[in-house]
Structure formats: C-alpha cells, structure tokens
Design a protein around this motif. Structure first.
Motif, PDB file in Angstrom:
ATOM      1  N   LEU A 102      28.677  46.676  53.260  1.00 24.53           N
ATOM      2  CA  LEU A 102      28.842  45.476  52.441  1.00 24.53           C
ATOM      3  C   LEU A 102      29.784  45.695  51.262  1.00 24.53           C
ATOM      4  O   LEU A 102      30.745  44.934  51.091  1.00 24.53           O
ATOM      5  N   MET A 106      33.385  43.752  50.976  1.00 26.23           N
ATOM      6  CA  MET A 106      33.490  42.689  49.968  1.00 26.23           C
ATOM      7  C   MET A 106      34.581  43.009  48.953  1.00 26.23           C
ATOM      8  O   MET A 106      35.354  42.128  48.564  1.00 26.23           O
ATOM      9  N   ALA A 110      37.916  40.703  48.558  1.00 28.53           N
ATOM     10  CA  ALA A 110      38.176  40.105  47.234  1.00 28.53           C
ATOM     11  C   ALA A 110      39.543  40.547  46.722  1.00 28.53           C
ATOM     12  O   ALA A 110      40.323  39.729  46.214  1.00 28.53           O
ATOM     13  N   PHE A 146      33.709  36.511  47.344  1.00 30.07           N
ATOM     14  CA  PHE A 146      33.565  37.901  47.763  1.00 30.07           C
ATOM     15  C   PHE A 146      33.276  38.814  46.572  1.00 30.07           C
ATOM     16  O   PHE A 146      32.535  39.787  46.707  1.00 30.07           O
ATOM     17  N   MET A 149      29.653  38.337  45.849  1.00 29.26           N
ATOM     18  CA  MET A 149      28.870  39.030  46.875  1.00 29.26           C
ATOM     19  C   MET A 149      28.871  40.541  46.620  1.00 29.26           C
ATOM     20  O   MET A 149      27.840  41.201  46.788  1.00 29.26           O
ATOM     21  N   PHE A 150      30.017  41.080  46.195  1.00 28.91           N
ATOM     22  CA  PHE A 150      30.098  42.503  45.844  1.00 28.91           C
ATOM     23  C   PHE A 150      29.136  42.806  44.696  1.00 28.91           C
ATOM     24  O   PHE A 150      28.379  43.787  44.749  1.00 28.91           O
TER      25      PHE A 150
END
Length: 179
Positions: A102, A106, A110, A146, A149-150
C-alpha cells in the motif's frame, strides 16, 4: 510512540471528515443524475457539463472515501488465510501488506499524478465535449486522494505497531465476507 499515535489519530480524523464529504458527493451525484435525466427526457434539454459533473462526483466519492474505508478496516483484502489466523497473526499480515504494497504504491501514484494535475491546472485544459468542464478539479483528486490514502496507511502502520506493543487498543475482529 505517543506523538506518533496522536499523528495517527489526527489522520484518522481527517479521513473521517473526507469520508463525510465523500458521502455527500454520493447524494449530490444522485440528485444531479436525476435532475439531468428529467431535463434531458422531460424538457429535451441537454448539457455535457451536467454529465461530466457526475463523474467528478464519482471521482470525489472514490478518492476521498477510500482512506476512511481503510481506517474502518473495511477494505478489500485477498482472504486466502487471513480469517484463519489467530492472535497477532492478522496484525503482522496487515503490517506486511501496508508496508510492502500500500505505502509504496500510494506514494508512487501520488508522486506521478502531481505533474499531470499541475499541467492541467496551468493550461486550463477543458473537456473536448461541447459544454464540457475544466479538467483540473478531477485531476486534482488523484494526487490528493492517493496522498490521503498514503497518510492513512501510515496511520494504520503506527496503530498496529502500538497495538503489538500494548499501547493501543484495536478491534481486530474480522469476519470473512459471504462469497
């Protein structure tokens, strides 16, 4: 660890707020879609801008809603053996997935989507459709979503490490979805 936990909980709060915004965009998209259908078929008037704003709303829902889904532990996972693990096993699997998959993905997306957004913003790129919208607001959702999400992934890593150290309580209940 207490400072990191505060940062993690702060990111959780941000994700929760973005999730609320994403939920409202579902309602907005439904209303716009219904209004567009009424105007198109009832009054025989059409606009590509109204069609495009629907996919802008969908993009907002997905890109701003994904971090809260991760926070709530409701994300998609490949459940080959996860549901059978006992004790701290699921926590270690989560940590591996977050750190190995992940976070790098991400961060990469991004990073790569940022110049695309900047290019569209600077050029004022418009849709090719007659009456279409400017494109940069939709493109902005990529690096923003993104990156969020990171950051939520980092929050999950911090919380799981704190959980393993006995410094944070998490609900690790997992129920395999009906297939």
């Amino acid at each position: 660890m207490s400072v990191l936990l505060k940062l993690a909980l702060g990111m959780d709060w941000i994700s929760q707020q973005m999730g609320r915004l994403a939920a409202w965009t579902v309602l907005a998209a439904a209303l716009i879609s219904a209004g567009n259908a009424f105007v198109r078929y009832g009054l025989d008037i059409s606009s590509n801008g109204w069609l495009e704003i629907q996919w802008y709303m969908f993009a907002t829902t997905v890109m701003l809603g994904a971090p809260v889904v991760l926070k709530l532990n409701e994300h998609v996972r490949v459940d080959i053996f996860y549901g059978k693990l006992k004790g701290n096993g699921p926590v270690y699997v989560d940590l591996f997935g977050l750190i190995a998959f992940l976070l790098p993905v991400m961060a990469t997306i991004a990073w790569l989507s940022w110049p695309l957004f900047i290019g569209m913003f600077r050029s004022g790129e418009m849709s090719n459709n007659a009456g279409g919208l400017i494109r940069w607001p939709a493109m902005m959702l990529l690096p923003l979503g993104f990156a969020l999400m990171f950051l939520q992934g980092l929050s999950e890593v911090i919380k799981r490490i704190a959980y393993l150290q006995g410094k944070f309580q998490m609900d690790m209940h997992y129920e395999k979805p009906v297939q």
